[in-house]
Design a protein around this motif. Structure first.
Motif, PDB file in Angstrom:
ATOM      1  N   GLU A 188       0.816  -1.220   0.000  1.00 62.69           N
ATOM      2  CA  GLU A 188       0.000   0.000   0.000  1.00 62.69           C
ATOM      3  C   GLU A 188       0.849   1.268   0.000  1.00 62.69           C
ATOM      4  O   GLU A 188       0.414   2.315  -0.482  1.00 62.69           O
ATOM      5  CB  GLU A 188      -0.923   0.009   1.222  1.00 62.69           C
ATOM      6  N   GLN A 189       2.094   1.194   0.533  1.00 56.96           N
ATOM      7  CA  GLN A 189       2.910   2.401   0.707  1.00 56.96           C
ATOM      8  C   GLN A 189       4.016   2.577  -0.330  1.00 56.96           C
ATOM      9  O   GLN A 189       4.437   3.700  -0.608  1.00 56.96           O
ATOM     10  CB  GLN A 189       3.549   2.398   2.102  1.00 56.96           C
ATOM     11  N   PHE A 190       4.488   1.462  -0.915  1.00 60.45           N
ATOM     12  CA  PHE A 190       5.640   1.566  -1.803  1.00 60.45           C
ATOM     13  C   PHE A 190       5.403   0.819  -3.110  1.00 60.45           C
ATOM     14  O   PHE A 190       4.534  -0.056  -3.197  1.00 60.45           O
ATOM     15  CB  PHE A 190       6.898   1.010  -1.117  1.00 60.45           C
ATOM     16  N   LEU A 191       6.217   1.147  -4.093  1.00 63.33           N
ATOM     17  CA  LEU A 191       6.156   0.457  -5.379  1.00 63.33           C
ATOM     18  C   LEU A 191       6.853  -0.901  -5.256  1.00 63.33           C
ATOM     19  O   LEU A 191       7.801  -1.060  -4.467  1.00 63.33           O
ATOM     20  CB  LEU A 191       6.834   1.298  -6.457  1.00 63.33           C
ATOM     21  N   PRO A 192       6.420  -1.882  -6.047  1.00 66.40           N
ATOM     22  CA  PRO A 192       7.003  -3.231  -5.939  1.00 66.40           C
ATOM     23  C   PRO A 192       8.512  -3.276  -6.164  1.00 66.40           C
ATOM     24  O   PRO A 192       9.200  -4.107  -5.565  1.00 66.40           O
ATOM     25  CB  PRO A 192       6.264  -4.014  -7.038  1.00 66.40           C
ATOM     26  N   ASN A 193       9.047  -2.395  -7.012  1.00 65.89           N
ATOM     27  CA  ASN A 193      10.485  -2.443  -7.291  1.00 65.89           C
ATOM     28  C   ASN A 193      11.332  -1.712  -6.247  1.00 65.89           C
ATOM     29  O   ASN A 193      12.552  -1.667  -6.355  1.00 65.89           O
ATOM     30  CB  ASN A 193      10.761  -1.848  -8.682  1.00 65.89           C
ATOM     31  N   GLU A 194      10.679  -1.138  -5.225  1.00 64.60           N
ATOM     32  CA  GLU A 194      11.419  -0.387  -4.205  1.00 64.60           C
ATOM     33  C   GLU A 194      11.882  -1.257  -3.037  1.00 64.60           C
ATOM     34  O   GLU A 194      12.688  -0.820  -2.215  1.00 64.60           O
ATOM     35  CB  GLU A 194      10.551   0.754  -3.659  1.00 64.60           C
ATOM     36  N   TYR A 195      11.381  -2.469  -2.943  1.00 63.61           N
ATOM     37  CA  TYR A 195      11.698  -3.288  -1.764  1.00 63.61           C
ATOM     38  C   TYR A 195      11.573  -4.779  -2.082  1.00 63.61           C
ATOM     39  O   TYR A 195      10.987  -5.189  -3.084  1.00 63.61           O
ATOM     40  CB  TYR A 195      10.751  -2.953  -0.613  1.00 63.61           C
TER      41      TYR A 195
END
Length: 317
Positions: A245-252
């Protein structure tokens, strides 16, 4: 006119005869089925009447899926020991049955041995004695508690698990990055795991580990080399939802722990990058083996480490 009456009477008698015959056939069939069922039931012995030992598997409702698989493994192995295994788990999450009450129930059922899932090492229930022997042998899994009078613990070695998780982190962050370890627990088990993980991660100066109680809405990720680590099933599911909900999939990337259906679904969807889990059936088989090792020889291995399985998304392979 008289002939019509006679013909009508014949038809009525014929119909009544047919109904009577049909009724007789139905009653006869039901009677035959009932007799066969009773005979079959009478010929099928109650396992408790033919087996020498009665073993019970128990734990909280939250661990029902794990315990069901453990029960299957224990039941498979128990046959060779002439034993029968029963599973006793609360019926719903609203049931607040304590570990002490679960173990008391197993004792009242005259169990010859108990395999219990321990949720917290702080729980120290008192085991009831059977009238015909000093104490009921207890095998535990889940959280290890040194204060429990257990014959054997079958589970993970938290120090080794910490190093294994660190190996996965190094493989996913070859150029360094940020590692966020989510844990609000201060039990001996979690402290050992986190200490091992941090020491192994600090061998790489490019990796910055940080322990957090929860994610928090104010967290700002630096770049795309970010890994989150959860050490429990509940934390894994909750964090998978929050991160998506908070971040894009490629960020973490998220390394989680658990084996239930929800965790597997999140893994398939890519919300979880790697999933660490145990083999409940194998634990059940090992627990039964150690239980009867104790019953026959008077001693068993006090601490048995089982392997941890790692399931990965295609991106992590």
């Amino acid at each position: 006119m008289e002939k019509k009456k006679i013909r009508l009477i014949k038809w009525v008698l014929l119909i009544f005869s047919f109904i009577a015959l049909l009724t007789f056939m139905i009653l006869f069939y039901n009677s035959l089925v009932f007799s066969r069922t009773k005979l079959r039931q009478g010929n099928e012995p109650n396992p408790l009447d033919t087996c020498l030992y009665h073993i019970m598997v128990t734990g909280s409702y939250e661990n029902q899926s794990f315990l069901s698989q453990l029960y299957a493994g224990a039941s498979k192995k128990a046959k060779s020991y002439n034993a029968v295994v029963d599973l006793h788990v609360p019926q719903s999450q609203a049931d607040t049955t304590t570990l002490q009450e679960l173990l008391d129930y197993c004792s009242f059922m005259n169990a010859d041995g108990i395999i219990a899932y321990i949720d917290s090492p702080d729980e120290i229930p008192v085991l009831l004695d059977r009238p015909d022997e000093p104490a009921i042998p207890l095998i535990t899994t889940g959280q290890f508690s040194a204060n429990l009078p257990q014959v054997s613990y079958v589970g993970i070695n938290n120090w080794e698990l910490g190093k294994k998780i660190a190996d996965e982190v190094h493989a996913l962050l070859p150029d360094g990055g940020n590692v966020y370890i989510i844990s609000d627990s201060i039990t001996t088990n979690s402290v050992n795991l986190i200490s091992s993980l941090q020491l192994a991660l600090q061998e790489d100066t490019g990796i910055q580990p940080q322990v957090m109680e929860k994610l928090g809405n104010s967290l700002v990720l630096k770049g795309v080399n970010n890994i989150f680590i959860c050490l429990t099933e509940d934390d894994t599911i909750r964090l998978a939802q929050e991160l998506s909900e908070q971040f894009l999939p490629n960020e973490y990337k998220l390394l989680g722990f658990g084996g239930n259906e929800v965790c597997q679904l999140y893994l398939q969807k890519g919300f979880i990058t790697e999933l660490f889990s145990l083999d409940p059936e194998k634990i059940g088989e090992t627990a039964i083996r150690e239980l009867f090792e104790y019953r026959t020889k008077g001693s068993a291995n006090s601490y048995i480490t089982v392997d941890v399985k790692i399931a990965k998304t295609e991106a992590a392979k």
